[in-house]
Design a protein around this motif. Structure first.
Motif, PDB file in Angstrom:
ATOM      1  N   ASP A  32       9.019   1.289  11.779  1.00 13.64           N
ATOM      2  CA  ASP A  32       8.194   0.471  10.893  1.00 13.64           C
ATOM      3  C   ASP A  32       6.921  -0.047  11.568  1.00 13.64           C
ATOM      4  OD1 ASP A  32       9.709  -1.114  12.582  1.00 13.64           O
ATOM      5  OD2 ASP A  32      10.037  -2.682  11.098  1.00 13.64           O
ATOM      6  N   GLY A  78       8.807   4.960   9.078  1.00 15.13           N
ATOM      7  CA  GLY A  78       9.155   3.985   8.055  1.00 15.13           C
ATOM      8  C   GLY A  78       7.987   3.182   7.513  1.00 15.13           C
ATOM      9  N   VAL A  79       6.763   3.457   7.975  1.00 12.04           N
ATOM     10  CA  VAL A  79       5.587   2.729   7.477  1.00 12.04           C
ATOM     11  C   VAL A  79       5.344   3.145   6.037  1.00 12.04           C
ATOM     12  CG1 VAL A  79       3.101   2.379   7.757  1.00 12.04           C
ATOM     13  CG2 VAL A  79       4.584   2.468   9.762  1.00 12.04           C
ATOM     14  N   THR A  80       5.246   2.167   5.130  1.00 12.94           N
ATOM     15  CA  THR A  80       5.143   2.460   3.701  1.00 12.94           C
ATOM     16  C   THR A  80       3.711   2.521   3.187  1.00 12.94           C
ATOM     17  OG1 THR A  80       5.396   0.121   3.155  1.00 12.94           O
ATOM     18  CG2 THR A  80       7.406   1.462   3.227  1.00 12.94           C
TER      19      THR A  80
END
Length: 96
Positions: A32, A78-80
């Motif tokens: 993330d 996991g970076v959105t």
């Protein structure tokens, strides 16, 4: 070939004031997180308070400083948000 290093201003537990530490450059971000190659930092009026170990605002072992601008080098799985390598970014990371 030597491993690239980052330099950080770190609050010292010895009471000797802030110290410059070198740590290895991260090769992979956490899922993330993203890695940003910092090109510029800002010095804010509160920064000296965070580096002053005699003051109430300082915590030993914490990195000092917070405002940065740079270029995205790696993006965790996991970076959105739609960040990609090469994007120019600016941000705030809560240090000391």
């Amino acid at each position: 070939m030597s491993t690239p290093k980052n330099k950080f201003i770190v609050n010292s537990a010895s009471g000797g004031g802030p110290q410059i530490h070198e740590v290895p450059y991260p090769t992979l971000p956490r899922d993330d997180y993203m890695i940003v190659k910092v090109r510029a930092v800002a010095v804010q009026p509160t920064d000296p308070f965070h580096a002053d170990l005699e003051g109430e605002h300082s915590v030993s072992g914490c990195y000092a400083g917070c405002d940065y601008a740079g270029e995205v080098m790696e993006v965790g799985a996991g970076v959105t948000k739609d960040f990609v390598k090469g994007d120019r970014v600016a941000g705030f990371g809560n240090g000391a």
